[in-house]
Design a protein around this motif. Structure first.
Motif, PDB file in Angstrom:
ATOM      1  N   LYS A  11      -3.343 -17.961  43.472  1.00 37.23           N
ATOM      2  CA  LYS A  11      -2.967 -16.655  42.910  1.00 37.23           C
ATOM      3  C   LYS A  11      -4.178 -15.732  42.831  1.00 37.23           C
ATOM      4  O   LYS A  11      -4.098 -14.555  43.123  1.00 37.23           O
ATOM      5  N   VAL A  12      -5.288 -16.301  42.466  1.00 33.94           N
ATOM      6  CA  VAL A  12      -6.498 -15.469  42.387  1.00 33.94           C
ATOM      7  C   VAL A  12      -6.910 -15.005  43.762  1.00 33.94           C
ATOM      8  O   VAL A  12      -7.361 -13.879  43.960  1.00 33.94           O
ATOM      9  N   THR A  13      -6.705 -15.899  44.802  1.00 35.22           N
ATOM     10  CA  THR A  13      -7.069 -15.522  46.161  1.00 35.22           C
ATOM     11  C   THR A  13      -6.242 -14.355  46.643  1.00 35.22           C
ATOM     12  O   THR A  13      -6.719 -13.469  47.363  1.00 35.22           O
ATOM     13  N   ARG A  14      -4.993 -14.257  46.229  1.00 34.09           N
ATOM     14  CA  ARG A  14      -4.117 -13.167  46.661  1.00 34.09           C
ATOM     15  C   ARG A  14      -4.130 -11.996  45.694  1.00 34.09           C
ATOM     16  O   ARG A  14      -3.336 -11.076  45.837  1.00 34.09           O
ATOM     17  N   SER A  22     -11.659  -8.529  37.743  1.00 33.27           N
ATOM     18  CA  SER A  22     -11.531  -8.834  36.318  1.00 33.27           C
ATOM     19  C   SER A  22     -11.195 -10.294  36.069  1.00 33.27           C
ATOM     20  O   SER A  22     -11.049 -10.692  34.909  1.00 33.27           O
ATOM     21  N   HIS A  23     -11.039 -11.065  37.165  1.00 30.41           N
ATOM     22  CA  HIS A  23     -10.662 -12.474  37.043  1.00 30.41           C
ATOM     23  C   HIS A  23      -9.367 -12.618  36.257  1.00 30.41           C
ATOM     24  O   HIS A  23      -9.236 -13.484  35.382  1.00 30.41           O
ATOM     25  N   MET A  24      -8.443 -11.723  36.549  1.00 26.06           N
ATOM     26  CA  MET A  24      -7.133 -11.734  35.904  1.00 26.06           C
ATOM     27  C   MET A  24      -6.075 -12.176  36.911  1.00 26.06           C
ATOM     28  O   MET A  24      -6.217 -11.980  38.123  1.00 26.06           O
ATOM     29  N   ILE A  25      -4.970 -12.755  36.399  1.00 28.41           N
ATOM     30  CA  ILE A  25      -3.879 -13.202  37.259  1.00 28.41           C
ATOM     31  C   ILE A  25      -3.127 -11.991  37.762  1.00 28.41           C
ATOM     32  O   ILE A  25      -2.777 -11.095  36.993  1.00 28.41           O
TER      33      ILE A  25
END
Length: 351
Positions: A11-14, A22-25
């Protein structure tokens, strides 16, 4: 546990570029829910090959626009990875602002093309009405008369016109000699004995009626011309006294000192500024005996046009009463066009 970590990493990759920073989902939608909530939906996009792709909507510089607009686009395209997530919105607003600067009328879409001239015309109308109804004051009328070279008249008539305007404005008045003689009378009453006053009043009782008779035959404009001549004389003696090393001063026929040099000021113990505009009188810096002698000699030559100068002696008093100085004293009478003494110039050599 491993599957969960793999799902989270996927999910972070996409994630879109702003959620990734922001390192947010991030979700699958584009624009994503988080960017929509932050009002940057138009900037939401995926990061391809690990490099930032910039959304060009509203930011791509247009051909022919100001170079500053192109510079904004270039700066945004090179923005570093640690920039604020709001930087795109800020540069977008700046881009729009620079575009508006190129066309100021865009600031007010309701402003018609001919509105500005109409506003100027409405502003000029009350000004023109005020100018048409304006009546200059007497003082302003003098300055207008003095500055207007268009009138067709001889120099003499023009001079009279200017002097009349100045007289009506109250800027130039004949000198009040009666006030000067009243000052002398007051001084004699306070500082002189009866015999000295009588000796001074005797020559004055002869010359003053003669002065009054001539003055009555003159118009106010003539008296103004005399006063202007006196002012020009003061200007010339300003230069003369500055270059003299001998103590000297100038006073009116009633005794008020109007000019003096620093040497004379030092002799009588006062400032040079005290020797202007009648602040001191010549009889106030002479001993009583010397004052009586001066008025008697002055009265004997007041109407003698052939008499150029009188050589005598006197004693000057310091204004603080600290002492007296005996001087060789000469005075010269300067006359106006009507042969009336307008001032007396005195030179003093300390002995």
């Amino acid at each position: 546990m491993g599957d969960a970590l793999q799902l989270k990493r996927r999910k972070v990759t996409r994630a879109c570029v702003y959620c990734r920073r922001s390192h947010m989902i991030c979700d699958e939608q584009r624009p994503c829910t988080r960017c929509v909530r932050r009002n940057i939906a138009h900037l939401c996009h995926d990061e391809e090959s690990g490099h930032l792709q910039v959304e060009k909507t509203g930011l791509e510089p247009n051909p022919g626009k100001n170079d500053a607009v192109g510079a904004v686009g270039g700066i945004l395209a090179r923005q570093p990875m640690f920039a604020s997530e709001h930087v795109g919105s800020e540069f977008s607003s700046l881009n729009e602002f620079l575009n508006m600067l190129e066309d100021p009328l865009v600031l007010d879409a309701n402003l018609a093309p001919n509105a500005v001239p109409q506003v100027e015309q409405r502003a000029q109308e009350p000004i023109q009405e005020q100018l048409s109804s304006y009546q200059p004051t007497l003082k302003e009328n003098f300055f207008l008369t003095a500055a207007d070279p268009s009138a067709e008249m001889t120099p003499e008539d023009r001079l009279k016109s200017v002097i009349n305007a100045k007289l009506e404005a109250g800027l130039l008045k004949p000198y009040n000699y009666a006030k000067g003689y009243a000052r002398l009378q007051t001084y004699m009453d306070k500082h002189m004995n009866f015999a000295s006053k009588q000796r001074i009043l005797k020559p004055l009782s002869i010359i003053r009626p003669e002065f009054r008779a001539i003055a009555r035959s003159l118009k106010d404009v003539d008296l103004i011309l005399v006063e202007e001549s006196f002012e020009r004389m003061l200007l010339s003696y300003d230069r003369v006294f500055t270059s003299m090393s001998m103590p000297a001063c100038l006073w009116r026929r009633t005794g008020e000192i109007y000019r003096g040099n620093k040497e004379f000021a030092s002799l009588v113990g006062c400032k040079v500024g005290d020797l202007r505009d009648g602040k001191l009188a010549i009889y106030e810096v002479m001993t009583e005996e010397s004052t009586v002698s001066f008025w008697e000699k002055y009265g004997s030559v007041a109407f003698d046009k052939n008499q150029k100068a009188v050589l005598t002696h006197c004693k000057l008093c310091r204004s603080d009463g600290s002492g007296q100085t005996t001087c060789c004293f000469s005075f010269t009478i300067r006359r106006d066009r009507y042969n009336i003494p307008i001032c007396i110039v005195g030179n003093f050599i300390p002995l």
